[in-house]
Design a protein around this motif. Structure first.
Motif, PDB file in Angstrom:
ATOM      1  N   TRP A   1       0.839  -1.197   0.000  1.00  0.00           N
ATOM      2  CA  TRP A   1       0.000   0.000   0.000  1.00  0.00           C
ATOM      3  C   TRP A   1       0.873   1.246   0.000  1.00  0.00           C
ATOM      4  O   TRP A   1       1.591   1.516   0.957  1.00  0.00           O
ATOM      5  CB  TRP A   1      -0.934  -0.004   1.206  1.00  0.00           C
ATOM      6  CG  TRP A   1      -1.773  -1.239   1.294  1.00  0.00           C
ATOM      7  CD1 TRP A   1      -1.669  -2.236   2.212  1.00  0.00           C
ATOM      8  CD2 TRP A   1      -2.838  -1.619   0.413  1.00  0.00           C
ATOM      9  NE1 TRP A   1      -2.598  -3.218   1.976  1.00  0.00           N
ATOM     10  CE2 TRP A   1      -3.330  -2.869   0.866  1.00  0.00           C
ATOM     11  CE3 TRP A   1      -3.420  -1.043  -0.721  1.00  0.00           C
ATOM     12  CZ2 TRP A   1      -4.367  -3.534   0.234  1.00  0.00           C
ATOM     13  CZ3 TRP A   1      -4.454  -1.718  -1.350  1.00  0.00           C
ATOM     14  CH2 TRP A   1      -4.928  -2.932  -0.872  1.00  0.00           C
TER      15      TRP A   1
ATOM     16  N   SER B   1     -11.754  -7.644  -4.932  1.00  0.00           N
ATOM     17  CA  SER B   1     -11.403  -6.241  -4.774  1.00  0.00           C
ATOM     18  C   SER B   1     -12.638  -5.437  -4.417  1.00  0.00           C
ATOM     19  O   SER B   1     -13.726  -5.654  -4.970  1.00  0.00           O
ATOM     20  CB  SER B   1     -10.786  -5.701  -6.065  1.00  0.00           C
ATOM     21  OG  SER B   1     -10.668  -4.302  -6.018  1.00  0.00           O
ATOM     22  N   ALA B   2     -12.473  -4.485  -3.494  1.00  0.00           N
ATOM     23  CA  ALA B   2     -13.599  -3.632  -3.121  1.00  0.00           C
ATOM     24  C   ALA B   2     -14.011  -2.730  -4.274  1.00  0.00           C
ATOM     25  O   ALA B   2     -15.173  -2.335  -4.381  1.00  0.00           O
ATOM     26  CB  ALA B   2     -13.234  -2.787  -1.901  1.00  0.00           C
ATOM     27  N   GLN B   3     -13.035  -2.391  -5.143  1.00  0.00           N
ATOM     28  CA  GLN B   3     -13.328  -1.521  -6.272  1.00  0.00           C
ATOM     29  C   GLN B   3     -13.800  -2.315  -7.480  1.00  0.00           C
ATOM     30  O   GLN B   3     -14.617  -1.849  -8.265  1.00  0.00           O
ATOM     31  CB  GLN B   3     -12.093  -0.702  -6.658  1.00  0.00           C
ATOM     32  CG  GLN B   3     -11.720   0.380  -5.653  1.00  0.00           C
ATOM     33  CD  GLN B   3     -11.102  -0.178  -4.387  1.00  0.00           C
ATOM     34  OE1 GLN B   3     -10.375  -1.161  -4.437  1.00  0.00           O
ATOM     35  NE2 GLN B   3     -11.404   0.433  -3.255  1.00  0.00           N
TER      36      GLN B   3
ATOM     37  N   ASN C   1      -3.108  -3.927  -7.698  1.00  0.00           N
ATOM     38  CA  ASN C   1      -2.499  -2.820  -6.970  1.00  0.00           C
ATOM     39  C   ASN C   1      -1.451  -2.139  -7.858  1.00  0.00           C
ATOM     40  O   ASN C   1      -0.614  -2.801  -8.477  1.00  0.00           O
ATOM     41  CB  ASN C   1      -1.839  -3.373  -5.702  1.00  0.00           C
ATOM     42  CG  ASN C   1      -1.391  -2.292  -4.753  1.00  0.00           C
ATOM     43  OD1 ASN C   1      -0.651  -1.387  -5.127  1.00  0.00           O
ATOM     44  ND2 ASN C   1      -1.840  -2.390  -3.516  1.00  0.00           N
TER      45      ASN C   1
ATOM     46  N   SER D   1     -12.126  -2.301   8.698  1.00  0.00           N
ATOM     47  CA  SER D   1     -13.025  -1.893   7.611  1.00  0.00           C
ATOM     48  C   SER D   1     -14.446  -1.745   8.139  1.00  0.00           C
ATOM     49  O   SER D   1     -15.378  -2.449   7.732  1.00  0.00           O
ATOM     50  CB  SER D   1     -12.965  -2.916   6.469  1.00  0.00           C
ATOM     51  OG  SER D   1     -13.339  -4.205   6.922  1.00  0.00           O
TER      52      SER D   1
ATOM     53  N   HIS E   1     -17.893   1.547   2.587  1.00  0.00           N
ATOM     54  CA  HIS E   1     -17.444   1.769   1.211  1.00  0.00           C
ATOM     55  C   HIS E   1     -16.091   1.122   0.918  1.00  0.00           C
ATOM     56  O   HIS E   1     -15.362   1.565   0.051  1.00  0.00           O
ATOM     57  CB  HIS E   1     -17.355   3.280   0.933  1.00  0.00           C
ATOM     58  CG  HIS E   1     -16.540   4.029   1.946  1.00  0.00           C
ATOM     59  ND1 HIS E   1     -17.084   4.573   3.087  1.00  0.00           N
ATOM     60  CD2 HIS E   1     -15.209   4.311   2.001  1.00  0.00           C
ATOM     61  CE1 HIS E   1     -16.141   5.163   3.784  1.00  0.00           C
ATOM     62  NE2 HIS E   1     -14.993   5.009   3.152  1.00  0.00           N
ATOM     63  N   TRP E   2     -15.751   0.044   1.650  1.00  0.00           N
ATOM     64  CA  TRP E   2     -14.498  -0.649   1.344  1.00  0.00           C
ATOM     65  C   TRP E   2     -14.768  -2.151   1.458  1.00  0.00           C
ATOM     66  O   TRP E   2     -15.684  -2.660   0.825  1.00  0.00           O
ATOM     67  CB  TRP E   2     -13.383  -0.174   2.272  1.00  0.00           C
ATOM     68  CG  TRP E   2     -12.014  -0.611   1.862  1.00  0.00           C
ATOM     69  CD1 TRP E   2     -11.518  -0.670   0.597  1.00  0.00           C
ATOM     70  CD2 TRP E   2     -10.971  -1.066   2.729  1.00  0.00           C
ATOM     71  NE1 TRP E   2     -10.219  -1.132   0.610  1.00  0.00           N
ATOM     72  CE2 TRP E   2      -9.856  -1.375   1.901  1.00  0.00           C
ATOM     73  CE3 TRP E   2     -10.863  -1.240   4.102  1.00  0.00           C
ATOM     74  CZ2 TRP E   2      -8.658  -1.858   2.420  1.00  0.00           C
ATOM     75  CZ3 TRP E   2      -9.663  -1.706   4.615  1.00  0.00           C
ATOM     76  CH2 TRP E   2      -8.580  -2.004   3.784  1.00  0.00           C
ATOM     77  N   PHE E   3     -14.001  -2.883   2.267  1.00  0.00           N
ATOM     78  CA  PHE E   3     -14.246  -4.314   2.428  1.00  0.00           C
ATOM     79  C   PHE E   3     -15.513  -4.594   3.245  1.00  0.00           C
ATOM     80  O   PHE E   3     -16.112  -5.657   3.127  1.00  0.00           O
ATOM     81  CB  PHE E   3     -13.061  -4.999   3.106  1.00  0.00           C
ATOM     82  CG  PHE E   3     -11.819  -5.043   2.267  1.00  0.00           C
ATOM     83  CD1 PHE E   3     -11.890  -5.046   0.886  1.00  0.00           C
ATOM     84  CD2 PHE E   3     -10.567  -5.082   2.865  1.00  0.00           C
ATOM     85  CE1 PHE E   3     -10.747  -5.098   0.114  1.00  0.00           C
ATOM     86  CE2 PHE E   3      -9.414  -5.138   2.100  1.00  0.00           C
ATOM     87  CZ  PHE E   3      -9.509  -5.139   0.723  1.00  0.00           C
ATOM     88  N   ASN E   4     -15.875  -3.641   4.137  1.00  0.00           N
ATOM     89  CA  ASN E   4     -17.112  -3.752   4.928  1.00  0.00           C
ATOM     90  C   ASN E   4     -17.154  -5.039   5.748  1.00  0.00           C
ATOM     91  O   ASN E   4     -18.200  -5.689   5.852  1.00  0.00           O
ATOM     92  CB  ASN E   4     -18.345  -3.683   4.017  1.00  0.00           C
ATOM     93  CG  ASN E   4     -18.415  -2.400   3.218  1.00  0.00           C
ATOM     94  OD1 ASN E   4     -17.588  -1.519   3.380  1.00  0.00           O
ATOM     95  ND2 ASN E   4     -19.390  -2.293   2.345  1.00  0.00           N
TER      96      ASN E   4
ATOM     97  N   THR F   1      -8.870   4.657  11.854  1.00  0.00           N
ATOM     98  CA  THR F   1     -10.099   4.640  11.057  1.00  0.00           C
ATOM     99  C   THR F   1     -11.252   5.264  11.839  1.00  0.00           C
ATOM    100  O   THR F   1     -12.060   6.026  11.286  1.00  0.00           O
ATOM    101  CB  THR F   1     -10.450   3.190  10.662  1.00  0.00           C
ATOM    102  OG1 THR F   1      -9.336   2.593  10.001  1.00  0.00           O
ATOM    103  CG2 THR F   1     -11.648   3.165   9.727  1.00  0.00           C
TER     104      THR F   1
ATOM    105  N   GLU G   1     -14.853   7.105  10.012  1.00  0.00           N
ATOM    106  CA  GLU G   1     -15.344   6.129   9.047  1.00  0.00           C
ATOM    107  C   GLU G   1     -16.675   5.493   9.468  1.00  0.00           C
ATOM    108  O   GLU G   1     -17.403   4.982   8.624  1.00  0.00           O
ATOM    109  CB  GLU G   1     -14.296   5.024   8.845  1.00  0.00           C
ATOM    110  CG  GLU G   1     -13.071   5.471   8.067  1.00  0.00           C
ATOM    111  CD  GLU G   1     -13.397   5.793   6.615  1.00  0.00           C
ATOM    112  OE1 GLU G   1     -14.095   4.994   5.965  1.00  0.00           O
ATOM    113  OE2 GLU G   1     -12.970   6.858   6.138  1.00  0.00           O
TER     114      GLU G   1
END
Length: 536
Positions: A242, A274-276, A285, A354, A358-361, A395, A400
């Motif tokens: 990252w 992937s979250a996206q 990545n 998370s 809006h990510w891995f949740n 976070t 978040e």
């Protein structure tokens, strides 16, 4: 008394001329390896080196002292060439001198000598062409590999994930083919806020008497990056993929002049999608565009190879060697950090960060912490260790999870630690505690399969909106007890604390390939050696 850490860094990052004060210079290419060997010029009298309380000691092949150089407390840092004189111990009438020679000055002198010799030989008629040729030659020489040992640097910023690279670090430090440097820095949150992780990882290496380069401050990072280039690192291992975890100076683009190695701090990145990009895993990545090798636990699947065709990350960089981290987790000695008092069972509660939408949740901490306090209060025969993700606090601080503040989290920690059967584990490796535990309760990603290596019953609380699992992830989840409410989770926990886990055999099957190679680091070292040999 000298600062041994400062002088160690000084001697292992410079090239020296060595000779007699009143006599000849024996070499202009002496260097000091971090493993205690002298390179560039080795005779029986100058074979090893070490630092004592007052200075530098050169030793012969039998480790007997031959020359002692008395040093100031710290190295002098200026633009002058540093000269240090010392007493040759077998003969009191002889003094030796070492003088710093920078790489740039060495190449400048070599190129200047070559130009003068050629000009004398062929005259001045081709001066413009000569100037162009030598300019190109000097550029080439400045980037050429001028050393015989393989130079490997580790850029590290997390104590918790150190087990993923520690076997390689230790093996290369013990191998005479390698020279190793450690660069320690802070971990950053979203690339801006330092999480002050330098001290815990530095404390580990101080405890084990392993030297390192301090890049804790942003102002240090520019200097350290330049020194890495001058040192000519053949390979660099950065601890995380990252980019926002590191200062910009240690980004992929800035390190691309060396061969970058990535060894995932998780065992597999093929657990969740992937979250996206829900149609893909985590192999997209941007950092992977810059790396030379990604040493992974499992071979690429057919699906992953197909996915890589849609981008510019090469499938060639991925090499399956097994998992050093999996072997470390399996062999970690059990160590429970809490006083058991009247407790008869042990449980680790791992909380992922998370927690937003809006990510891995996957994180559920703000939703369940009060229920965990209440359960712990009514089940005081169970010793419960809370192990939050290193980024959970940051976070929460970033807002978040709407309505849950950093003050709320700090209040929870106070309440939690006031109970007689609870505690908190942060900024340390979790694997000794999980090895000692009877059960793991988690909402995290890597803990869903890592604790299967240790054969622990695992209970997870799944969110309805969490990221999906890959095909491998679905297989790995067969070794986990999945619940969807805290009532169901508590019921499963109480059942497993008193009975055998019916998922144990599935766990053994899940992790077999990761631990069948006891020493993946050997494969990684061999690959580095082959790469250097092919270009030497």
């Amino acid at each position: 008394m000298i600062s041994q850490k400062s002088w160690f860094n000084f001697f292992t990052t410079h090239i020296f001329a060595f000779g007699r004060v009143d006599g000849p210079t024996y070499t202009t290419r002496m260097y000091f390896n971090s493993n205690g060997r002298i390179g560039g010029y080795t005779t029986n009298n100058e074979y090893f080196w070490q630092l004592d309380e007052t200075g530098l000691v050169l030793q012969n092949g039998n480790h007997a002292a031959t020359t002692h150089f008395t040093l100031d407390e710290f190295p002098r840092v200026d633009n002058e060439m540093v000269q240090i004189s010392g007493q040759y111990l077998p003969n009191s009438s002889v003094q030796h001198r070492i003088t710093v020679v920078s790489i740039d000055r060495f190449y400048d002198a070599q190129a200047r000598t070559m130009r003068e010799d050629l000009q004398k030989t062929i005259g001045q008629g081709v001066q413009p062409a000569l100037n162009r040729a030598f300019a190109q030659a000097e550029t080439t020489m400045a980037g050429a590999r001028t050393h015989h040992k393989i130079r490997l640097a580790f850029i590290l910023n997390s104590r918790e994930t150190l087990p993923a690279v520690l076997p390689l670090l230790n093996a290369t430090r013990d191998d005479q083919r390698f020279e190793v440097k450690l660069v320690l820095t802070n971990k950053y949150y979203l690339g801006t806020e330092s999480l002050e992780t330098f001290e815990p990882i530095a404390a580990y290496f101080d405890e084990h008497h392993i030297g390192y380069v301090n890049a804790a401050n942003r102002t240090d990072c520019v200097r350290v990056l330049e020194m890495l280039k001058i040192w000519q690192a053949d390979f660099i291992v950065r601890q995380s993929e990252w980019e926002q975890d590191f200062p910009p100076e240690f980004g992929g683009r800035q390190l691309n002049w060396s061969r970058l190695i990535y060894i995932p701090y998780v065992i597999t990145e093929n657990m969740i999608k992937s979250a996206q990009r829900q149609d893909s895993g985590l192999l997209f990545n941007d950092y992977y565009r810059y790396i030379w090798r990604y040493f992974m636990a499992d071979p690429l699947t057919v699906e992953q190879q197909y996915q890589l065709e849609s981008g510019f990350i090469s499938s060639e960089i991925f090499q399956s060697v097994g998992s050093m981290k999996a072997v470390e987790i399996k062999n970690e000695p059990a160590q429970w950090p809490l006083d058991m008092k009247n407790c008869t069972k042990k449980m680790v509660w791992i909380a992922h960060h998370s927690i937003g939408n809006h990510w891995f949740n996957m994180g559920s901490f703000p939703r369940v912490y009060q229920e965990m306090i209440d359960w712990a209060r009514t089940h005081q025969s169970v010793s419960i260790l809370f192990n939050p993700h290193p980024l959970l606090e940051a976070t929460i601080k970033a807002g978040e999870f709407s309505g849950y503040t950093l003050e709320d989290y700090q209040h929870f920690l106070e309440q939690w630690q006031q109970l007689p059967n609870t505690g908190v584990l942060t900024k340390k490796s979790q694997y000794g505690a999980t090895q000692a535990a009877d059960l793991v309760f988690t909402d995290g990603v890597s803990s869903l399969y890592e604790m299967q290596i240790q054969g622990k019953p695992i209970v997870t609380l799944a969110r309805h909106d969490q990221v999906g699992f890959t095909a491998l992830g679905q297989q790995l989840m067969r070794g986990v007890h999945v619940t969807h409410t805290m009532a169901a989770a508590f019921e499963q926990i109480e059942q497993l604390l008193d009975h055998e886990d019916d998922r144990a055999e599935l766990q053994v099957q899940n992790v077999h390939n990761w631990i069948k190679n006891d020493h993946p680091e050997v494969n990684i070292m061999d690959e580095m050696v082959r790469e250097i040999d092919s270009h030497w």
